[in-house]
Design an enzyme around this catalytic site. Sequence first.
Site, PDB file in Angstrom:
ATOM      1  N   PHE A 133       0.852  -1.190   0.000  1.00 32.55           N
ATOM      2  CA  PHE A 133       0.000   0.000   0.000  1.00 32.55           C
ATOM      3  C   PHE A 133       0.885   1.236   0.000  1.00 32.55           C
ATOM      4  O   PHE A 133       1.748   1.392   0.868  1.00 32.55           O
ATOM      5  CB  PHE A 133      -0.914   0.022   1.227  1.00 32.55           C
ATOM      6  CG  PHE A 133      -1.859   1.190   1.243  1.00 32.55           C
ATOM      7  CD1 PHE A 133      -3.060   1.130   0.550  1.00 32.55           C
ATOM      8  CD2 PHE A 133      -1.558   2.354   1.927  1.00 32.55           C
ATOM      9  CE1 PHE A 133      -3.935   2.221   0.536  1.00 32.55           C
ATOM     10  CE2 PHE A 133      -2.412   3.443   1.927  1.00 32.55           C
ATOM     11  CZ  PHE A 133      -3.603   3.368   1.232  1.00 32.55           C
ATOM     12  N   ASP A 218       9.164   2.866   1.328  1.00 34.99           N
ATOM     13  CA  ASP A 218       7.974   3.545   1.831  1.00 34.99           C
ATOM     14  C   ASP A 218       7.903   3.295   3.334  1.00 34.99           C
ATOM     15  O   ASP A 218       7.527   2.214   3.782  1.00 34.99           O
ATOM     16  CB  ASP A 218       6.738   2.998   1.119  1.00 34.99           C
ATOM     17  CG  ASP A 218       5.436   3.614   1.621  1.00 34.99           C
ATOM     18  OD1 ASP A 218       5.431   4.192   2.722  1.00 34.99           O
ATOM     19  OD2 ASP A 218       4.414   3.488   0.924  1.00 34.99           O
ATOM     20  N   LYS A 247       2.961  10.309   8.505  1.00 38.46           N
ATOM     21  CA  LYS A 247       2.300   9.879   9.727  1.00 38.46           C
ATOM     22  C   LYS A 247       2.974  10.343  11.020  1.00 38.46           C
ATOM     23  O   LYS A 247       2.763  11.453  11.470  1.00 38.46           O
ATOM     24  CB  LYS A 247       2.104   8.365   9.705  1.00 38.46           C
ATOM     25  CG  LYS A 247       1.072   7.928   8.656  1.00 38.46           C
ATOM     26  CD  LYS A 247       0.685   6.490   8.816  1.00 38.46           C
ATOM     27  CE  LYS A 247      -0.319   6.038   7.742  1.00 38.46           C
ATOM     28  NZ  LYS A 247      -1.632   6.682   7.895  1.00 38.46           N
TER      29      LYS A 247
END
Length: 392
Positions: A133, A218, A247
Amino acid sequence: MSLRERFEAAFMPNYGVPPVALARGEGCTVWDADGNAYLDLIGGIAVSSLGHAHPALVEAVSRQVATIAHTSNLFLHEPEVLLAERLIGLLGGQGRVFFANSGTEANECAFKLALKHGKANGRTYFVAAENGFHGRTIGALSLTGKAAIRDQFGPFPVDVRFVPYGDADALKNAVTDECAAVFLEPTQGEAGVVPPPDGYFAAAREICTAAGALLVADEIQSAIGRTGHWFAHQHEGVLPDVLTLAKGLGGGLPIGACVGFGPAATIFAKGDHGSTFGGNPVSAAAALAVLDTIEADGLLEHVRTVGAEFAAGLAAVGHPLLGGVRGRGLWLALVLTADRSAQVQQAAQRAGFLVNALQPDAVRLAPPLIITSEQAAAFTAALPAILDEASA
């Protein structure tokens, strides 16, 4: 009309209606609009690194917003420079930074870097992992290997070839001198907090180096202390060509970062990319407060210690519905023996704990990095009854 009813009437239906309306938070505890307290074991999806209303974050943001809140990229300001320098220092003194507002934007930046690298070198395709993702914008979604969220928005603008995550042989076979870049998570987050076999990321580094492809790590979820290191790729001592962050970096304020190393640091020329709000003074000040506090309070060691205690305690819970625990640091998944994660989430909420039904058979735990051993143990003690209720 309740707040949830007002939400349903005012918002597009892509989120459904969330089950709890949160009103305030302090530390690792949040309260809903009715005054009910919950131990927050989601942390805003691995975002709230310092928990809620942390004094260092409150002070830094308040001071900055009262000084200057926005400049755009037409002007520079000291907080963004300090933050870029700080990240580079944590990465061994190398790299150049681009600031965005979110994880998917950081990955869009990495995607454009890789596209430019590919066009300049006759490279025509990308490689990414099945069930990976990387975001929901079209570029990031092109690299996301989850058919359920991907397929309805195709066709996509680039050729992306997906390989099984953790299979170094499959990766090696897929990466040729026509591959522009490989996008990988050091641990797959949305797939269910799935770590790769030991040595997989080091093998990916060797494969990309041999083929001349960029290795993009990532680390939207896994960085900023989440696994007990500043960055998860440091567990294997591997440096990617491009690193993406978001985040936990802002501790609740929106910020993303794309860091390029070596030749990848200077692929972009003036005007190739930009962001009006990226690296704004308030988010940069928040991120600096997060990094300062993690360092000053010894939170990396805390994450390693409490995370290991938490995982061991959870794994020792003997229950037919609990098949095991996976993950690292304070980024864990309860692996279930049946597709009952939604029921576990609901039962946990009723017991005063917020967890995330990540996959039908996996429940994500990503609490603030400040969670105490006692708070973690409280959830562990409550888990058998939660699993009983979820099994009924």
